[in-house]
Design a protein around this motif. Sequence first.
Motif, PDB file in Angstrom:
ATOM      1  N   THR A  46      -6.645  29.865 -23.631  1.00  0.00           N
ATOM      2  CA  THR A  46      -6.956  28.570 -23.027  1.00  0.00           C
ATOM      3  C   THR A  46      -8.426  28.531 -22.645  1.00  0.00           C
ATOM      4  O   THR A  46      -8.969  29.523 -22.131  1.00  0.00           O
ATOM      5  N   THR A  49     -13.463  22.750 -22.452  1.00  0.00           N
ATOM      6  CA  THR A  49     -14.529  22.389 -23.395  1.00  0.00           C
ATOM      7  C   THR A  49     -15.860  22.135 -22.703  1.00  0.00           C
ATOM      8  O   THR A  49     -16.920  22.257 -23.332  1.00  0.00           O
ATOM      9  N   VAL A  65      -2.178  23.765 -31.207  1.00  0.00           N
ATOM     10  CA  VAL A  65      -3.321  23.431 -30.357  1.00  0.00           C
ATOM     11  C   VAL A  65      -2.913  22.293 -29.423  1.00  0.00           C
ATOM     12  O   VAL A  65      -2.534  21.210 -29.888  1.00  0.00           O
ATOM     13  N   ILE A  67      -4.295  19.811 -26.536  1.00  0.00           N
ATOM     14  CA  ILE A  67      -5.517  19.261 -25.958  1.00  0.00           C
ATOM     15  C   ILE A  67      -5.102  18.157 -24.994  1.00  0.00           C
ATOM     16  O   ILE A  67      -4.703  17.074 -25.424  1.00  0.00           O
ATOM     17  N   ALA A  90     -11.372  18.834 -30.474  1.00  0.00           N
ATOM     18  CA  ALA A  90     -11.212  18.732 -29.021  1.00  0.00           C
ATOM     19  C   ALA A  90     -12.467  18.125 -28.421  1.00  0.00           C
ATOM     20  O   ALA A  90     -13.574  18.623 -28.651  1.00  0.00           O
ATOM     21  N   VAL A  96      -7.991  23.025 -23.408  1.00  0.00           N
ATOM     22  CA  VAL A  96      -7.434  23.320 -24.723  1.00  0.00           C
ATOM     23  C   VAL A  96      -6.660  24.629 -24.662  1.00  0.00           C
ATOM     24  O   VAL A  96      -7.136  25.622 -24.094  1.00  0.00           O
ATOM     25  N   ALA A 119      -9.159  13.289 -29.129  1.00  0.00           N
ATOM     26  CA  ALA A 119      -8.631  14.458 -29.824  1.00  0.00           C
ATOM     27  C   ALA A 119      -7.977  13.998 -31.126  1.00  0.00           C
ATOM     28  O   ALA A 119      -7.316  12.957 -31.167  1.00  0.00           O
TER      29      ALA A 119
END
Length: 274
Positions: A46, A49, A65, A67, A90, A96, A119
């Motif tokens: 994890t 961003t 994934v 997001i 992302a 994430v 996303a």
Amino acid sequence: MTSDDLYLPRGTAASAEYALDIGPERAGWTYSALRIAELSPGGSHTFITGNSEWIVLPLEGGCTVRIEESEFQLLGRDSVFAGASDFAYAPRDARVQIASGAGGRFALAGAKCERRLPARYGPAPEVPVERRGSGTCARQVRNFAAADAFDCDRLIAVEVLTPGGNWSSYPPHKHDEHRPGEECALEEIYYFEIEGPDGLGYQRVFPSRPGGADVLAEVRSGDAVLVPDGWHGPSIAQPGHAMYYLNVMAGPGENREWRIRFHPDHTETTGGYR
């Protein structure tokens, strides 16, 4: 920066969480970033961003994934030599999670950005794949996040597959100046994988200005080369060993575009760049 700063053999740019961890601070620039996450079967990772946008690109294996409220199943691939992969985008300021039942290796290509885009999922069949050059300069380009192929704020990323014995990233070219309509400034990362045991290749970067980047590196799987400026190319694959590289680029321009200038001592006789 010296050649020792620009050529990063496998393991020398690792961190506690990543097999490769190149951020703007590590590279000494402003925008481009690349991380390689290695997950064991059943593993997860994890990350936040922050002020960058990221693409999760499977190199080997598949993953889920998540997001924020979105979830994408990435089928991935057996290896980078097997073909194009699906991927997930992302946006900045998001949480994430990457989870893989079978395990695998996943590239996180990133760029510091301003806009927060949604996303999204990038299907493998929609990745534009083109063949450039001919003879010993033939190569395959997978334009999964090229400027005209997938919408990002600043990030540009492509994959190149060069057959054993061939040259790519040729003729030598550069993108380190802002020249409207002719050239744009882009920071670039090359990440390499070589097919087969003990395979190798070579990467050249040479100065476009006094004191500029100057590298001649023997590259192997997991190595990276930073290109803050300078003429770069060729990338040379050892006979019998195909060469893969992932290019991650971003820069300060108002428009997200890829414009390059060829070295004046070379003519474009290879059927196209890269």
